[in-house]
Design a protein around this motif. Sequence first.
Motif, PDB file in Angstrom:
ATOM      1  N   PHE A   1       0.888  -1.169   0.000  1.00  0.00           N
ATOM      2  CA  PHE A   1       0.000   0.000   0.000  1.00  0.00           C
ATOM      3  C   PHE A   1       0.920   1.211   0.000  1.00  0.00           C
ATOM      4  O   PHE A   1       1.469   1.579   1.034  1.00  0.00           O
ATOM      5  CB  PHE A   1      -0.887   0.029   1.249  1.00  0.00           C
ATOM      6  CG  PHE A   1      -1.862  -1.117   1.328  1.00  0.00           C
ATOM      7  CD1 PHE A   1      -3.001  -1.125   0.543  1.00  0.00           C
ATOM      8  CD2 PHE A   1      -1.646  -2.180   2.188  1.00  0.00           C
ATOM      9  CE1 PHE A   1      -3.911  -2.174   0.615  1.00  0.00           C
ATOM     10  CE2 PHE A   1      -2.538  -3.231   2.259  1.00  0.00           C
ATOM     11  CZ  PHE A   1      -3.671  -3.232   1.469  1.00  0.00           C
TER      12      PHE A   1
ATOM     13  N   LEU B   1       4.138   1.092   2.027  1.00  0.00           N
ATOM     14  CA  LEU B   1       4.025   0.044   3.039  1.00  0.00           C
ATOM     15  C   LEU B   1       4.006  -1.328   2.361  1.00  0.00           C
ATOM     16  O   LEU B   1       3.063  -1.677   1.657  1.00  0.00           O
ATOM     17  CB  LEU B   1       2.741   0.253   3.844  1.00  0.00           C
ATOM     18  CG  LEU B   1       2.564  -0.620   5.073  1.00  0.00           C
ATOM     19  CD1 LEU B   1       3.645  -0.315   6.094  1.00  0.00           C
ATOM     20  CD2 LEU B   1       1.190  -0.400   5.663  1.00  0.00           C
TER      21      LEU B   1
ATOM     22  N   VAL C   1       3.345  -4.844   2.570  1.00  0.00           N
ATOM     23  CA  VAL C   1       2.583  -5.659   3.522  1.00  0.00           C
ATOM     24  C   VAL C   1       2.817  -7.154   3.318  1.00  0.00           C
ATOM     25  O   VAL C   1       3.051  -7.884   4.279  1.00  0.00           O
ATOM     26  CB  VAL C   1       1.083  -5.328   3.426  1.00  0.00           C
ATOM     27  CG1 VAL C   1       0.282  -6.237   4.331  1.00  0.00           C
ATOM     28  CG2 VAL C   1       0.842  -3.880   3.803  1.00  0.00           C
TER      29      VAL C   1
ATOM     30  N   ALA D   1       0.802 -11.768  14.564  1.00  0.00           N
ATOM     31  CA  ALA D   1       0.499 -10.524  15.263  1.00  0.00           C
ATOM     32  C   ALA D   1      -0.396  -9.644  14.412  1.00  0.00           C
ATOM     33  O   ALA D   1      -0.460  -9.788  13.182  1.00  0.00           O
ATOM     34  CB  ALA D   1       1.791  -9.786  15.584  1.00  0.00           C
ATOM     35  N   SER D   2      -1.089  -8.732  15.061  1.00  0.00           N
ATOM     36  CA  SER D   2      -1.930  -7.779  14.350  1.00  0.00           C
ATOM     37  C   SER D   2      -1.060  -6.907  13.439  1.00  0.00           C
ATOM     38  O   SER D   2       0.015  -6.473  13.832  1.00  0.00           O
ATOM     39  CB  SER D   2      -2.659  -6.929  15.385  1.00  0.00           C
ATOM     40  OG  SER D   2      -3.218  -5.823  14.772  1.00  0.00           O
ATOM     41  N   GLY D   3      -1.506  -6.718  12.206  1.00  0.00           N
ATOM     42  CA  GLY D   3      -0.733  -5.916  11.259  1.00  0.00           C
ATOM     43  C   GLY D   3       0.285  -6.701  10.479  1.00  0.00           C
ATOM     44  O   GLY D   3       1.011  -6.141   9.665  1.00  0.00           O
ATOM     45  N   SER D   4       0.352  -8.027  10.691  1.00  0.00           N
ATOM     46  CA  SER D   4       1.381  -8.809  10.000  1.00  0.00           C
ATOM     47  C   SER D   4       0.989  -9.125   8.556  1.00  0.00           C
ATOM     48  O   SER D   4       1.836  -9.567   7.786  1.00  0.00           O
ATOM     49  CB  SER D   4       1.641 -10.108  10.769  1.00  0.00           C
ATOM     50  OG  SER D   4       0.436 -10.818  10.942  1.00  0.00           O
ATOM     51  N   GLY D   5      -0.269  -8.934   8.184  1.00  0.00           N
ATOM     52  CA  GLY D   5      -0.669  -9.148   6.794  1.00  0.00           C
ATOM     53  C   GLY D   5      -1.630 -10.297   6.585  1.00  0.00           C
ATOM     54  O   GLY D   5      -1.904 -10.676   5.441  1.00  0.00           O
ATOM     55  N   LYS D   6      -2.190 -10.864   7.656  1.00  0.00           N
ATOM     56  CA  LYS D   6      -3.078 -12.026   7.522  1.00  0.00           C
ATOM     57  C   LYS D   6      -4.336 -11.681   6.713  1.00  0.00           C
ATOM     58  O   LYS D   6      -4.700 -12.398   5.773  1.00  0.00           O
ATOM     59  CB  LYS D   6      -3.506 -12.530   8.917  1.00  0.00           C
ATOM     60  CG  LYS D   6      -2.353 -12.786   9.863  1.00  0.00           C
ATOM     61  CD  LYS D   6      -2.821 -13.247  11.221  1.00  0.00           C
ATOM     62  CE  LYS D   6      -3.661 -12.238  11.980  1.00  0.00           C
ATOM     63  NZ  LYS D   6      -2.950 -11.026  12.408  1.00  0.00           N
ATOM     64  N   SER D   7      -4.976 -10.570   7.089  1.00  0.00           N
ATOM     65  CA  SER D   7      -6.191 -10.190   6.370  1.00  0.00           C
ATOM     66  C   SER D   7      -5.879  -9.913   4.914  1.00  0.00           C
ATOM     67  O   SER D   7      -6.624 -10.313   4.018  1.00  0.00           O
ATOM     68  CB  SER D   7      -6.815  -8.937   6.985  1.00  0.00           C
ATOM     69  OG  SER D   7      -7.223  -9.189   8.292  1.00  0.00           O
ATOM     70  N   THR D   8      -4.784  -9.212   4.681  1.00  0.00           N
ATOM     71  CA  THR D   8      -4.433  -8.868   3.311  1.00  0.00           C
ATOM     72  C   THR D   8      -4.273 -10.125   2.465  1.00  0.00           C
ATOM     73  O   THR D   8      -4.699 -10.165   1.308  1.00  0.00           O
ATOM     74  CB  THR D   8      -3.152  -8.023   3.306  1.00  0.00           C
ATOM     75  OG1 THR D   8      -3.342  -6.904   4.171  1.00  0.00           O
ATOM     76  CG2 THR D   8      -2.827  -7.524   1.914  1.00  0.00           C
TER      77      THR D   8
ATOM     78  N   GLU E   1      -8.371  -6.942  -2.594  1.00  0.00           N
ATOM     79  CA  GLU E   1      -7.159  -6.171  -2.868  1.00  0.00           C
ATOM     80  C   GLU E   1      -6.466  -6.867  -4.033  1.00  0.00           C
ATOM     81  O   GLU E   1      -6.505  -8.092  -4.126  1.00  0.00           O
ATOM     82  CB  GLU E   1      -6.191  -6.171  -1.667  1.00  0.00           C
ATOM     83  CG  GLU E   1      -6.783  -5.818  -0.329  1.00  0.00           C
ATOM     84  CD  GLU E   1      -7.040  -4.337  -0.171  1.00  0.00           C
ATOM     85  OE1 GLU E   1      -6.733  -3.572  -1.119  1.00  0.00           O
ATOM     86  OE2 GLU E   1      -7.558  -3.947   0.887  1.00  0.00           O
TER      87      GLU E   1
HETATM   88  N1  LIG Z   1      -6.298  -0.500   2.364  1.00  0.00           N
HETATM   89  C1  LIG Z   1      -5.154  -0.298   3.046  1.00  0.00           C
HETATM   90  N2  LIG Z   1      -4.457   0.836   2.842  1.00  0.00           N
HETATM   91  C2  LIG Z   1      -3.294   1.056   3.504  1.00  0.00           C
HETATM   92  N3  LIG Z   1      -2.758   0.202   4.382  1.00  0.00           N
HETATM   93  C3  LIG Z   1      -3.410  -0.947   4.639  1.00  0.00           C
HETATM   94  C4  LIG Z   1      -4.652  -1.248   3.984  1.00  0.00           C
HETATM   95  N4  LIG Z   1      -5.078  -2.456   4.435  1.00  0.00           N
HETATM   96  C5  LIG Z   1      -4.159  -2.876   5.321  1.00  0.00           C
HETATM   97  N5  LIG Z   1      -3.158  -1.984   5.444  1.00  0.00           N
HETATM   98  C6  LIG Z   1      -1.981  -2.120   6.310  1.00  0.00           C
HETATM   99  O1  LIG Z   1      -1.369  -3.334   6.001  1.00  0.00           O
HETATM  100  C7  LIG Z   1      -0.829  -3.950   7.164  1.00  0.00           C
HETATM  101  C8  LIG Z   1      -1.365  -5.361   7.287  1.00  0.00           C
HETATM  102  O2  LIG Z   1      -2.749  -5.288   7.486  1.00  0.00           O
HETATM  103  P1  LIG Z   1      -3.654  -6.597   7.703  1.00  0.00           P
HETATM  104  O3  LIG Z   1      -3.453  -7.516   6.569  1.00  0.00           O
HETATM  105  O4  LIG Z   1      -5.041  -6.119   7.954  1.00  0.00           O
HETATM  106  O5  LIG Z   1      -3.037  -7.193   9.036  1.00  0.00           O
HETATM  107  P2  LIG Z   1      -3.648  -8.292   9.999  1.00  0.00           P
HETATM  108  O6  LIG Z   1      -4.926  -8.784   9.428  1.00  0.00           O
HETATM  109  O7  LIG Z   1      -2.584  -9.319  10.082  1.00  0.00           O
HETATM  110  O8  LIG Z   1      -3.834  -7.596  11.317  1.00  0.00           O
HETATM  111  C9  LIG Z   1      -1.218  -3.063   8.335  1.00  0.00           C
HETATM  112  O9  LIG Z   1      -0.114  -2.252   8.656  1.00  0.00           O
HETATM  113  C10 LIG Z   1      -2.321  -2.229   7.784  1.00  0.00           C
HETATM  114  O10 LIG Z   1      -2.331  -0.971   8.388  1.00  0.00           O
END
Ligand SMILES: Nc1ncnc2c1ncn2[C@@H]1O[C@H](COP(=O)(O)OP(=O)(O)O)[C@@H](O)[C@H]1O
Lengths: 264, 224, 224
Positions: free
Chosen positions: A20, A23, A25, A44-51, A60
Amino acid sequence: MLEQEAGPPIIRFRGLEKSFGDLHVLRGIDLDIPEGQCVSIIGASGSGKSTLLRVLMTLEHPTGGRVEVEGESLYTMKRNGEEVPANRAHIRRIRRKICMVFQHFNLFPHMKVLRNVTEAPIHVLGLSREEANQRGRSYLEMVGLSDKVDAYPAQLSGGQKQRVAIARALAMQPKIMLFDEITSALDPELVGGILDLLREIKQQGDMTMLIVTHEMKFARDSSDRVLFVDEGVILEDSDPQQMFTNPEHERTRRFLDTVLSEQA
Amino acid sequence: MEWDWALTWEILPELARAFRVTVAATIIGFSMALVGGLVLTILRRSPFRIISWPANFIVEFVRSTPLLVQLYFFYFVFPVEIPDMGGIFTSAFITGVLALALHYSSYTSEVYRAGIDAVPKGQWEAAAALNMSGGRTWTSVILPQAIPPILPALGNYLIAMFKDTPLLYAITVVELLTTAYQIGSARFQYVEAFTIVGVLFLIVSLMSAWLIRRMERWTALPSH
Amino acid sequence: MPPFLEFLIATFPMLWRGLVITIQLALGGIALAIVMSLAAGLGKMSKIPPLRWLCIAYIEVFRGTSALVQLFWFYFVLPFFGVSITEFQAGVLVLGLNAGSYGAEVVRGAIQAVPRGQYEAAIALNFTPMQRLWRIIVPQAVVSMLPPMGTIFIELLKNTALAALITLNELTFVAKQIRDDTQRTTEVFLAVLVMYFAVALCITAVMRTAEWWLSRGLDRGGVR
Ligand SMILES: Nc1ncnc2c1ncn2[C@@H]1O[C@H](COP(=O)(O)OP(=O)(O)O)[C@@H](O)[C@H]1O
Ligand SMILES: [Mg+2]
C-alpha cells in the motif's frame, strides 16, 4: 513440512507481493493448499493475515506474484497463447469458487435474514426462488437460526449476525471459504458457539477453509495445518502439534508465549 | 448560429452597470436577512407560545412558498414609495430587497437555530452558574460559539440569494437579467445577452463557492 | 357571506386550473430531477474521466447559475439553435435539470456513506458491479437521500412559479392575471401562497412516509 497430496493444490501463491504505497505488507508469499484442508492462520496484528485472504478474495489486487485457484491463474488469463491481465469475466468465474466471512459480518441491513442468504444464490448462481429459499432455510437451520428468517439484521445479536453471515457464505456452496477473525467482534460467551459451527462445517464436507484467528485452542485442536505469518512472510508452516509444542523459530515461540499466556 | 463578438463588446458595459444593481440588492438584502433571521430565531426560542408559535409558522410558511409570489405580494400590497433619486435605489428596488430579505431571513433563521442547538447544554448551565444575565449569556457565551461553525452555511445562502436576484425582473427592477432581456428583445438577438449573464453568474458563484470552502477550513473549531 | 370569500369562490375555478398545471410542472420536474440526480451523482464517481468531467460540468453550471436565467436561456435562446420548445417543456426541463444538479451531490454523498464492508460482502458473494450498485448499495443509500431530496423538491416546487415569467399559465401567472383584472391583490396572492404551502406540506408528508417505509428494520446506528 507437511506431506502434500497428489494433484494440483486448490490454492497456490507464488512470490505474492502487496504494497500500500510505501508500506510493503506481503513480501513474497509461497504457499500451496491442497483441497479440503482446514488451515489456521495466526500472527500478530498488522502482520498481513487479512491482506492475504483479501488478495485471494480479490478485495485487494496484488502488486506482484501469482495466485492460482485449481491450477488457473486468478489475476492473469491466456489470450492467443499470451499471458494478459485478467478481465472481469475471468475474475468472476474463478471468484465463484471462493467466499468469505468478515469480522464485522457485513450483512445487508435492508434485507431480512432469509433474503440476505438467498439474494446471491438467486442473482449470481441463477437458482430459482424456491430452490434458493429451500437452500437458505436449510443453512439457517444448520446455524441454528430457523426462527429468525423474517428478522432484520438489526434485530439480531452479534453472534446471530455472524451465524447469518456464515449461512450466507455457505449458501454459495464455494469450494474455498475464508474466515477473517470472525469471532473478534463478539462477546466472549458467544465465541465458543461460532467455533463449534466452524468445526461442524469442517466435519461436513470437503470444503477448503482458511481461518485467520486469534483463538489458539481452535487452531491447535481443530485445524489440519497452522501458518504463522510475520511481517508479510509465512515464517512457519507446520501441523498444529509441531507448531504449538516445538516451533522452529524464536519469533513464533515468543508470539505463542504471549498469546497463550493471555488466553490461559 | 454564429456568436456575435461585436455585439458582445457593445453590450458588456451596459450589463456591467446592471450587474451593480444585482450586487447591491444582494449585499443589502443579505445584511437585512442576517439581522432578520436572528430576530426570528430569538422569537422562536421565546418561552411564550404566543410568540414562538407564530414565529415558527412564519419561517415555515415563507420557506415553503415561492419568492416570486412574495415579491408580487410586496410589490402590489406594501409597495415602498420613495421619491425617485435617479440612481439604483428606486421604489421597486427597495420593495424587492425587502422581499428578498424576508425570504432569506427564514433560511438564516434555520441556520442560526442549528448553530445554537449545537452549543452544548453545559455552556448555558455554566453561564447560569456564573450568574450571567440572559443578554450577557447570549453575547459572550452562546453566539461566539454558535456563529463561526455556521459561517459556511450562511455563505451558501448568500450565493443562493445572489442567484435569486434575477427575480427582481418581475417587479421591473432593472438588474442584470432585465437588462439582458431588454437588449435581447430590442435586437431580437437573445443568445449573447443571456449567455453572458449566465457566465457572469457562473463565475461569481464558482469563485464564492471556492472562498466558502477555504472559510470552512478556518472556521472549523479546533476541538470539535 | 364576507366579500373576500365570495371573491375567492368566484375565482377558484381559474386558480384551480393554474394549480393543476403547477402540480404537473412539479411532478414532471421531480421525475427528471430524480433521473438526473442519479445519473450525474453516479457519473461523477465513474472511473471513466470524460463521463466524470461531463457530470461535474453539468453540476457546476446548473448550480452556479440562476434558475430564472436558465429558464430564459432555454426558452429564448434555444430557438436560435433551431430547437423550439413549449413553455411547459422549458419549465419541466429547467426545473428538473436545476434540481438534479443539487440532487446529484446528495446521491453521491449518500452512496459514499454506505460502509465499505457492504461493497466487500457484495464482491465476496460475486455480484456483478451493476448488481452491487442496484441491489446492495443504492437501496441502503436511498433512505439517507430522502430528507435532503425533500428539501430539493420543495425548492423545485417554489421554482415552478418562475414559469409565469415565460407566460406559462400556472398558478402564479393566473394569480397575476386575476390581480391585474380585479386589483384585489391581497386576497388573490394570499390564497395562492396558501395553496403553494399546502402542496409543500404534501411533498413533505410523502417524503416522510417514504422514509419511514424504507427504514423499517434498519438500525442506522449499529455495526452492520
Ligand atoms: N487499504 C489499506 N491501505 C493502507 N494500508 C493498509 C490497507 N489495508 C491494510 N493496510 C496495512 O497493512 C498492514 C497489514 O494489514 P492486515 O493484513 O489487515 O493485518 P492483519 O490482518 O494481520 O492484522 C497493516 O499495517 C495495515 O495498516
Ligand atoms: Mg486482520
